[in-house]
Design an enzyme around this catalytic site. Structure first.
Site, PDB file in Angstrom:
ATOM      1  N   ARG A  47      31.413  41.434  72.260  1.00 47.98           N
ATOM      2  CA  ARG A  47      31.728  41.763  70.868  1.00 47.98           C
ATOM      3  C   ARG A  47      33.043  42.528  70.775  1.00 47.98           C
ATOM      4  O   ARG A  47      33.812  42.345  69.828  1.00 47.98           O
ATOM      5  CB  ARG A  47      30.588  42.575  70.242  1.00 47.98           C
ATOM      6  CG  ARG A  47      30.773  42.793  68.742  1.00 47.98           C
ATOM      7  CD  ARG A  47      29.549  43.404  68.105  1.00 47.98           C
ATOM      8  NE  ARG A  47      29.289  44.758  68.584  1.00 47.98           N
ATOM      9  CZ  ARG A  47      28.274  45.508  68.171  1.00 47.98           C
ATOM     10  NH1 ARG A  47      27.402  45.023  67.291  1.00 47.98           N
ATOM     11  NH2 ARG A  47      28.099  46.736  68.640  1.00 47.98           N
TER      12      ARG A  47
ATOM     13  N   LYS B  74      34.508  46.188  64.743  1.00 50.66           N
ATOM     14  CA  LYS B  74      34.262  47.624  64.924  1.00 50.66           C
ATOM     15  C   LYS B  74      35.603  48.310  65.152  1.00 50.66           C
ATOM     16  O   LYS B  74      36.012  48.570  66.284  1.00 50.66           O
ATOM     17  CB  LYS B  74      33.306  47.864  66.094  1.00 50.66           C
ATOM     18  CG  LYS B  74      31.877  47.429  65.802  1.00 50.66           C
ATOM     19  CD  LYS B  74      30.937  47.726  66.951  1.00 50.66           C
ATOM     20  CE  LYS B  74      30.692  49.207  67.172  1.00 50.66           C
ATOM     21  NZ  LYS B  74      29.853  49.814  66.114  1.00 50.66           N
TER      22      LYS B  74
ATOM     23  N   GLU C 298      24.301  48.559  54.544  1.00 56.58           N
ATOM     24  CA  GLU C 298      23.812  49.246  55.743  1.00 56.58           C
ATOM     25  C   GLU C 298      23.890  50.735  55.486  1.00 56.58           C
ATOM     26  O   GLU C 298      24.339  51.172  54.422  1.00 56.58           O
ATOM     27  CB  GLU C 298      24.647  48.866  56.969  1.00 56.58           C
ATOM     28  CG  GLU C 298      26.122  49.181  56.843  1.00 56.58           C
ATOM     29  CD  GLU C 298      26.956  48.682  58.025  1.00 56.58           C
ATOM     30  OE1 GLU C 298      26.393  48.001  58.897  1.00 56.58           O
ATOM     31  OE2 GLU C 298      28.149  48.984  58.066  1.00 56.58           O
TER      32      GLU C 298
END
Length: 336
Positions: free
Chosen positions: A94, A193, A226
């Site tokens: 990722r 991220k 979230e």
């Protein structure tokens, strides 16, 4: 690496960082603790790497690094339990996808970054803890132009993390909805991220000022995205439901583990857009994340979550999945 088999460090020094940098090569760690830093320093090309251990006081990062100047970089947080790193390859894969999305050309392979992460843990004599792996655009000038940063910088910290006090894993979290919204995917995909976490930080400040440990974030359409650092799940009519990533949530590694655990346990799990009403009226709710692990949410905006005897307390499906998760992370992973 000459540092692969270093003797265990004293307990007060058991946190460390391995660094791989493009120019002035160093790293940093919090000033309140003693750290030894395992450094892999590189010049213009990966063939110029050198190995070494750097004291915390000597660990530095260039003030011209664009990760510092502009938040131009990416990161991963990874946990390890009982001498095994949980889902290490998935996290590093990722990381590389985030790099690709931001046009950061990684001079290392996935296997190399995995090895550096394991080296960092070994150098500290740790058996359980948390890895923070950071890659920045690298050293450039004071302008925005990313093409003036010829080589990315990387550092890997092996330490510990405690996102919430231990008692909240038993009694559950009280959460508030934040006014700060998740950015639209049209600006930056939530799957990246990135080092720019100001959106989450401002929401976290709202939650803390409201007396809550965590904040729920909505997207621009008003649907649940979230929490500030966690994925959100609810239980309704025995089914586990979580927002789709298209609503602004990260496709978390622990989120995927919950899908696997539900399938194994015969529990129906699905994605669906959720409103706050869905959370207010849920039978159960819980949050997941690498740092958070699995933690119950028992109250949202002063509404106790749950029905009858489970109202305001962790529910049976939450407890079952939590138990299964804790068993799983201690039974599989990349050996340290």
């Amino acid at each position: 690496s000459p540092n692969r088999h270093l003797p265990p460090l004293p307990a007060r020094e058991r946190a460390a960082c391995m660094c791989v940098h493009g120019a002035v090569c160093t790293s940093f760690a919090p000033a309140h603790a003693l750290h030894l830093i395992q450094a892999r320093l590189c010049a213009a090309t990966p063939s110029d790497w050198e190995d070494g251990i750097v004291e915390e006081a000597d660990a530095k990062i260039s003030v011209f690094d664009h990760g510092l100047l502009y938040g131009d970089g990416i990161f991963e947080g990874i946990r390890f339990y009982e001498n095994r790193v949980f889902r290490l390859r998935e996290h590093i894969e990722r990381l590389f996808l985030s790099a690709k999305a931001l046009l950061i050309k990684m001079p290392w392979s996935i296997d190399e970054v995995m090895a550096y992460s394991l080296d960092t843990i070994r150098a500290n004599g740790l058996t359980e803890g948390y890895i923070r792996l950071v890659v920045t655009r690298g050293v450039g000038d004071l302008g925005l132009n990313p093409y003036l940063c010829p080589t990315p910088s990387m550092f890997i910290i092996a330490s510990g993390i405690k996102l919430y006090p231990a008692e909240y894993y038993t009694k559950g979290l009280e959460v508030v909805t934040c006014g700060t919204r998740r950015p639209t995917p049209a600006s930056l995909s939530p799957q990246v991220k990135s080092l720019n976490y100001l959106n989450n930080i401002m929401a976290k400040i709202e939650a803390l000022k409201a007396g809550a440990m965590e904040g729920l974030m909505l997207n621009e359409q008003g649907y649940v995205a979230e929490c500030t650092g966690d994925n959100v799940f609810i239980v309704k009519k025995g089914q586990v439901i979580t927002p789709p990533v298209s609503d602004g949530s990260l496709d978390g590694i622990t989120r995927q583990v919950i899908f696997d655990l539900c399938e194994k346990a015969g529990i129906t799990i699905r994605e669906a857009s959720l409103t706050r009403y869905d959370l207010y009226t849920a039978e159960e709710s819980f949050l997941t994340g690498t740092a958070a692990e699995v933690i119950p949410m028992v109250k949202l905006d002063e509404r106790e979550i749950g029905h009858c005897e489970t109202e305001g307390r962790p529910g049976p499906i939450t407890l079952k999945l939590t138990k299964a998760f804790r068993a799983l992370v201690r039974s599989e992973g990349e050996p340290i």
